[in-house]
Design an enzyme around this catalytic site. Structure first.
Site, short mmCIF file in Angstrom:
data_model
loop_
_atom_site.label_atom_id
_atom_site.label_comp_id
_atom_site.label_asym_id
_atom_site.label_seq_id
_atom_site.Cartn_x
_atom_site.Cartn_y
_atom_site.Cartn_z
N CYS A 2 0.81 -1.37 0.11
CA CYS A 2 0.13 -0.08 -0.11
C CYS A 2 0.87 1.16 -0.11
O CYS A 2 2.01 1.02 0.20
CB CYS A 2 -0.86 0.00 1.20
SG CYS A 2 -2.07 -1.56 1.41
N ARG A 27 1.72 0.66 -5.95
CA ARG A 27 1.86 -0.16 -4.74
C ARG A 27 0.75 -0.61 -4.38
O ARG A 27 0.60 -1.64 -3.27
CB ARG A 27 2.53 0.75 -3.59
CG ARG A 27 3.87 1.22 -3.88
CD ARG A 27 4.48 2.24 -3.17
NE ARG A 27 4.72 1.66 -1.71
CZ ARG A 27 5.84 1.17 -1.39
NH1 ARG A 27 6.84 1.24 -2.14
NH2 ARG A 27 6.13 0.76 -0.04
N TRP A 73 -4.05 -2.15 -0.89
CA TRP A 73 -3.87 -3.25 -1.49
C TRP A 73 -4.05 -4.51 -0.39
O TRP A 73 -3.80 -4.60 0.71
CB TRP A 73 -2.42 -3.94 -2.05
CG TRP A 73 -1.99 -5.05 -2.81
CD1 TRP A 73 -2.35 -5.40 -4.02
CD2 TRP A 73 -1.74 -6.42 -2.26
NE1 TRP A 73 -1.95 -6.39 -4.42
CE2 TRP A 73 -1.77 -7.17 -3.16
CE3 TRP A 73 -1.61 -6.86 -1.05
CZ2 TRP A 73 -1.34 -8.62 -3.10
CZ3 TRP A 73 -1.30 -8.08 -0.70
CH2 TRP A 73 -1.12 -9.14 -1.91
N ASN A 101 0.39 0.98 6.31
CA ASN A 101 0.90 -0.32 5.33
C ASN A 101 1.57 -1.43 6.28
O ASN A 101 2.03 -1.22 7.13
CB ASN A 101 2.15 0.28 4.72
CG ASN A 101 1.59 1.36 3.83
OD1 ASN A 101 0.43 1.50 3.41
ND2 ASN A 101 2.59 1.95 2.97
N GLY A 102 1.20 -2.59 6.01
CA GLY A 102 1.74 -3.77 6.72
C GLY A 102 0.70 -4.74 7.05
O GLY A 102 -0.44 -4.53 6.74
N GLU A 490 11.15 -17.27 -15.93
CA GLU A 490 10.94 -15.85 -15.71
C GLU A 490 9.90 -15.50 -16.71
O GLU A 490 8.94 -14.86 -16.52
CB GLU A 490 11.98 -14.98 -15.90
CG GLU A 490 11.93 -13.40 -15.98
CD GLU A 490 11.15 -12.99 -14.75
OE1 GLU A 490 11.10 -11.83 -14.64
OE2 GLU A 490 11.18 -13.79 -13.55
N LYS A 494 6.05 -13.79 -16.16
CA LYS A 494 5.74 -12.55 -16.65
C LYS A 494 4.35 -12.84 -17.47
O LYS A 494 3.44 -11.93 -17.30
CB LYS A 494 6.79 -12.06 -17.74
CG LYS A 494 8.01 -11.48 -16.94
CD LYS A 494 7.54 -10.31 -16.37
CE LYS A 494 8.72 -9.82 -15.29
NZ LYS A 494 8.40 -10.85 -14.13
N GLU A 497 1.53 -13.06 -14.80
CA GLU A 497 1.29 -11.83 -13.87
C GLU A 497 0.23 -10.78 -14.65
O GLU A 497 -0.45 -10.17 -14.28
CB GLU A 497 2.69 -11.16 -13.77
CG GLU A 497 3.51 -11.75 -12.55
CD GLU A 497 4.83 -11.12 -12.32
OE1 GLU A 497 5.00 -10.87 -11.17
OE2 GLU A 497 5.56 -10.57 -13.49
N HIS A 513 9.14 -36.61 -18.95
CA HIS A 513 9.15 -37.14 -17.60
C HIS A 513 7.71 -36.60 -17.06
O HIS A 513 7.60 -36.73 -15.54
CB HIS A 513 9.97 -36.74 -16.70
CG HIS A 513 11.42 -37.36 -16.96
ND1 HIS A 513 11.58 -38.82 -16.96
CD2 HIS A 513 12.48 -36.81 -17.50
CE1 HIS A 513 12.84 -39.09 -17.48
NE2 HIS A 513 13.42 -37.87 -17.86
N LYS A 612 3.44 -4.01 -6.23
CA LYS A 612 4.76 -3.93 -6.63
C LYS A 612 5.76 -4.37 -5.62
O LYS A 612 6.52 -5.13 -5.72
CB LYS A 612 5.14 -2.47 -7.19
CG LYS A 612 6.61 -2.30 -7.66
CD LYS A 612 6.77 -3.10 -8.75
CE LYS A 612 8.22 -2.85 -9.53
NZ LYS A 612 8.34 -3.64 -10.34
#
Length: 617
Positions: A2, A27, A73, A101-102, A490, A494, A497, A513, A612
């Site tokens: 946040c 954020r 968030w 925040n937190g 990666e 992406k 996301e 396999h 983020k």
């Protein structure tokens, strides 16, 4: 996660708060809100983006000389206006508002205690307990500054908070532990005094470049005429005020449609800036990583890398480099797992933590856990010089990617790889595994890397054409071998996301396999195909896919000699870049995800459910 902005001034701060939130929206963007002091205390909240809050504030003609603001968030409770910050507590002629925040880990225990005292809760959040705790202290007679000091001493967990009280209209109080908060020092004198709080420097560039970074447990009070800070013991302290080098232009879109696109194309410059110290050098030295690096590296016998998400993938690439080139055993662990398992701490281990923001809660906690087991030789690779991770490490290397706003990391990843490659070279040289001639060749390759990246970016039109074919897909496989397997990982991350297409990465040799059972005509298979020692093995894996009707989308080196054909789509990226190939091969994967997201109509820079900077556990 946040975002927080606070302001006290001798002018209307609502435009400042709104613009600050706009800069911090990456954020957190589930909801947003303001609490304002203007003769009384009022709140404006809205579910959705900052633009929705701005429209609501305009509708009610909100204005005030002091206030606090927040983008959320969600961690506790759904996305509703009741759960949006700021949260309030009122009664007995007093009203308190707080943004946070937190995560407060003991909120349930505190909630029960507060209910027993008659407090009612109107949200599902952990934050509301802070508002009620502060209200109880203020109505008992404590000034807000002292009330915050007392309340935060009883909180367990991570927090950055900003608080206002109706009884102190020219004051905002903040505190932090485990989540970032900084002080912005504004204009003073001539009746223009003003000061600010924020969780990120970018929110304050509109009003000041002079900032002080608060330490763990600090409590700060800002007024129009000044500020004061006490540490976690309640002792007055001074925190250095520095001039931020962050450019306001760096956090603007410019001519690009999205931050992710901008940041993909900023990578050649970001790489050049990160490697600036070696671009003109004739040799490498350990001083790149700090004054104590030579002593630490001399006793290093193994490396342990701790990171999360994209940074974890950079560590996996580094493992290949460190063991192959430097001959140093390397382990790479997900930070959130490492901190909760019984592990063995070996002497003479170099502990490397990697984070874009330097505030990643799991990585910070893993660093502290490793230190508690006796691992004292610590190196942090990070993009933010004032971050907690940098301050808590003996050695450090600052990537110079500049602000990264898009949630899906791009230039932070490639600059991390550049930093880890330098670490590999320095350790290889220290262990007499890097000849003078080989060192010169590699330095020449590093100097050419930004130009090589520019060349790779020219594949964007071809990638855009491919991406349209991904718009209707629901699943994708990514394949790579050796050092390029983490690059495939990666690429899959992406795509997940920002397109919401389910994607998984496998070492190509693992196809037979199990994963081969998934392959059919509707399952695109994306392949990273450099012309390295494993190319012939990889070609055999490609035939396994074609034999099952799978369609291949191959990013190949020019000299890999993979021919296009029925069900085999090829984009050639240029000549093989040797050890630096992973840094180049990830770029078209970033472009594929970006353009596939555009084709699907998703929010590229602000994908659902993600934030983020992950500053909570």
């Amino acid at each position: 996660m946040c975002g927080i902005v606070g302001a006290v001034a001798q002018r209307d701060v609502v435009p400042i708060l709104i613009e600050g939130l706009r800069k911090l929206e990456y954020r957190g963007y589930d909801s947003a809100g303001l609490a304002l002091l203007n003769g009384g205390l009022s709140r404006v909240r809205a579910v959705g983006r900052v633009a929705d809050l701005q429209a609501r504030a305009t509708e009610v003609a909100a204005h005030a000389p002091s206030g606090i603001a927040h983008t959320r968030w969600a961690t506790h409770g759904g996305v509703t206006e009741d759960n949006a910050h700021p949260h309030a507590s009122s009664g007995q002629g007093e009203e308190i508002c707080v943004v946070h925040n937190g995560i407060i880990e003991n909120h349930e225990e505190l909630r029960q205690q507060l209910r027993a005292k008659g407090y009612e809760f109107h949200s599902q959040t952990d934050t509301e307990v802070i508002a009620h705790l502060l209200h109880a202290q203020v109505v008992a007679g404590l000034p807000l500054f002292e009330a915050v000091q007392k309340v935060v001493a009883g909180l367990t967990g991570a927090y950055a908070i900003a608080v206002i009280s109706r009884s102190q209209p020219d004051t905002v109080v903040g505190s932090r532990r485990g989540s970032p908060l900084l002080l912005g020092v504004g204009m003073q004198g001539s009746g223009k005094g003003e000061n600010f709080l924020a969780s990120d420097t970018s929110a304050l560039l509109q009003v000041t470049r002079h900032v002080a970074y608060l330490e763990e447990g600090d409590v700060v009070e800002i007024r129009s005429g000044g500020y004061r800070i006490v540490d976690e013991r309640g002792q007055p302290v001074q925190r250095a005020v520095v001039e931020s080098q962050l450019s306001a232009d760096a956090v603007e879109l410019g001519n690009h449609d999205h931050y992710m696109q901008k940041e993909i194309f900023e990578q050649p410059g970001a790489i050049a800036n990160t490697l600036e110290m070696v671009m003109g050098a004739s040799s490498l030295n350990s001083g790149l990583f700090g004054a104590e690096a030579e002593e630490v590296f001399q006793r290093t016998q193994q490396v342990l890398i701790l990171a999360c998400g994209t940074s974890y993938h950079s560590g996996l690439v580094a493992k290949y480099w460190l063991e192959a080139l430097a001959g140093v055993p390397c382990s790479v662990e997900i930070a959130s797992e490492y901190r909760y398992r019984d592990s063995v701490a070996l002497a003479n281990t170099l502990l490397v933590t990697i984070s874009q923001s330097g505030e990643t809660a799991d990585t910070l906690a893993a660093l502290q856990h490793a230190k508690s087991m006796g691992l004292r030789d610590t190196l942090s690779i990070c993009n933010v010089p004032e971050s907690a991770l940098i301050r808590q490490s003996k050695l450090r290397f600052l990537t110079r990617a500049g602000p990264e706003i898009g949630v899906a990391s791009t230039k932070a990843f490639t600059t991390q790889l550049a930093a880890l490659f330098l670490l590999t070279l320095v350790l290889a040289k220290q262990r007499a595994r890097l000849s003078e001639a080989r060192e010169k060749d590699i330095l020449n390759s590093l100097r050419h890397l930004p130009a090589a990246m520019h060349k790779v970016l020219e594949c964007e039109p071809a990638v855009r054409h491919w991406a349209k074919r991904f718009a209707t897909k629901h699943h994708t496989l990514f394949l790579g071998r050796g050092v390029h397997f983490p690059i495939a990982m990666e690429g899959a991350l992406k795509l997940k996301e920002i397109t919401y297409i389910h994607a998984e990465a496998y070492a190509a040799g693992e196809l037979k396999h199990g994963p081969l059972a998934l392959v059919d005509h509707d399952m695109p298979v994306v392949v990273v195909a450099p012309n390295d020692a494993l190319i012939e093995k990889l070609k055999s894996n490609l035939q396994e896919v074609r034999a099952r009707g799978g369609e291949l989308f191959v990013f190949a080196d020019q000299d890999a000699e993979i021919e296009p054909g029925d069900g085999i789509n090829i984009i050639n990226l240029g000549d093989h870049a040797g050890l630096l190939s992973p840094i180049l091969h990830v770029v078209p994967l970033q472009l594929l995800s970006y353009h596939a997201a555009l084709a699907r109509g998703t929010d590229v820079d602000k994908p659902r459910n993600l934030a983020k900077s992950v500053t909570v556990e």
